[in-house]
Design a protein around this motif. Structure first.
Motif, PDB file in Angstrom:
ATOM      1  N   PRO A   3       0.806  -1.225   0.000  1.00 50.04           N
ATOM      2  CA  PRO A   3       0.000   0.000   0.000  1.00 50.04           C
ATOM      3  C   PRO A   3       0.838   1.273   0.000  1.00 50.04           C
ATOM      4  N   LYS A  16      -0.580   2.850  -3.059  1.00 52.19           N
ATOM      5  CA  LYS A  16      -1.671   3.693  -2.558  1.00 52.19           C
ATOM      6  C   LYS A  16      -1.171   4.536  -1.388  1.00 52.19           C
ATOM      7  N   HIS A  49      -1.442   7.586  -0.479  1.00 52.39           N
ATOM      8  CA  HIS A  49      -2.406   8.490   0.162  1.00 52.39           C
ATOM      9  C   HIS A  49      -3.298   7.732   1.136  1.00 52.39           C
ATOM     10  N   LEU A  50      -3.576   6.452   0.817  1.00 52.29           N
ATOM     11  CA  LEU A  50      -4.377   5.626   1.721  1.00 52.29           C
ATOM     12  C   LEU A  50      -3.521   4.979   2.806  1.00 52.29           C
ATOM     13  N   LEU A  57      -9.263  -1.981   0.486  1.00 48.68           N
ATOM     14  CA  LEU A  57      -9.315  -0.650  -0.123  1.00 48.68           C
ATOM     15  C   LEU A  57     -10.626   0.066   0.195  1.00 48.68           C
TER      16      LEU A  57
END
Length: 243
Positions: free
Chosen positions: A137, A141, A143-144, A185
């Motif tokens: 992640p 990802k 930002h997450l 997610l």
């Protein structure tokens, strides 16, 4: 005390299911309910589940996402725990799950999976799978990641609140693979994804069939392509069913 339902999707799992269910009988405190959701097994899987006196649901459609969703619909508990038939859990599983989800900021949890066989423990692959929970992640990802995203996978025994599961739509039944990462997610919108610092034991049957180098290469290949947005239907070509 929260009620926990354990949901086990199965397809021709006679070689592993009995051991998994014996572990569940020793849980202290016990699970509120245990569901075996079978996708049309042609071996003794259903008979083994019947002998263990757990609740059985037979699905018309095979597919882990479909089966886990059907189990979640049938369950009455407040918390859903998704367990693979070849994964074995500690006897305080329920207490750990309840304690973890007392934190309202945590939406989903899972464990550290230690992959092992009859005469070997896959330390290297187990370590990589643990690290992948964090680095995947962070790479794909970010930002997450900083909002609490961690990528848990089925071998890590995922659990979450029933309400959060359905508000996020459950598992995507169109996905033949990576349905667990996809759920993470969506669940991160509800709160952090948390990896408990406890170990569950998972079968090494896939690594035993492929060999360590090939297995690591395939895991990396699938993970990178998924992170880049390659459809799961394509990735499934590289992830054969092994029983």
């Amino acid at each position: 005390m929260a009620r926990v339902a354990i949901i086990i999707p199965t397809f021709n799992e006679a070689g592993n299911l009995g051991r998994s269910l014996r572990h569940l009988k020793g849980l202290d405190p016990p699970a509120f309910e245990v569901w075996v959701v079978d996708g049309g097994s042609q071996d003794e899987t259903v008979a083994i589940a019947q002998a263990a006196s757990v609740q059985i649901l037979e699905c018309d459609r095979k597919g882990r996402s479909v089966q886990m969703n059907e189990g979640a619909k049938a369950a009455k508990a407040d918390i859903l725990c998704f367990l693979h038939a070849d994964t074995w859990v500690p006897d305080d599983l329920i207490a750990v799950i309840e304690h973890t989800l007392t934190d309202p900021k945590i939406a989903c949890g899972g464990f550290i999976a230690l992959m092992s066989g009859k005469q070997t423990t896959r330390w290297g692959i187990s370590l990589h799978n643990y690290l992948k929970t964090y680095y995947a992640p962070l790479l794909f990802k970010p930002h997450l990641f900083f909002k609490g995203l961690r990528l848990l996978f089925g071998d890590q025994v995922m659990f979450c609140r029933r309400s959060d599961f359905w508000e996020c739509g459950g598992f995507d039944e169109a996905l033949p693979i990576m349905e667990d990462g996809d759920l993470c997610l969506r669940l991160v919108k509800k709160g952090r994804i948390y990896q408990v610092n406890r170990v569950v034991q998972s079968s090494d049957r896939r690594v035993a069939r492929w060999g360590s180098l090939k297995a690591t290469a395939i895991y990396l290949y699938i993970g990178i392509l998924w992170g880049l947005g390659v459809p799961a239907a394509y990735l499934k070509r590289f992830y054969e069913d092994i029983r």
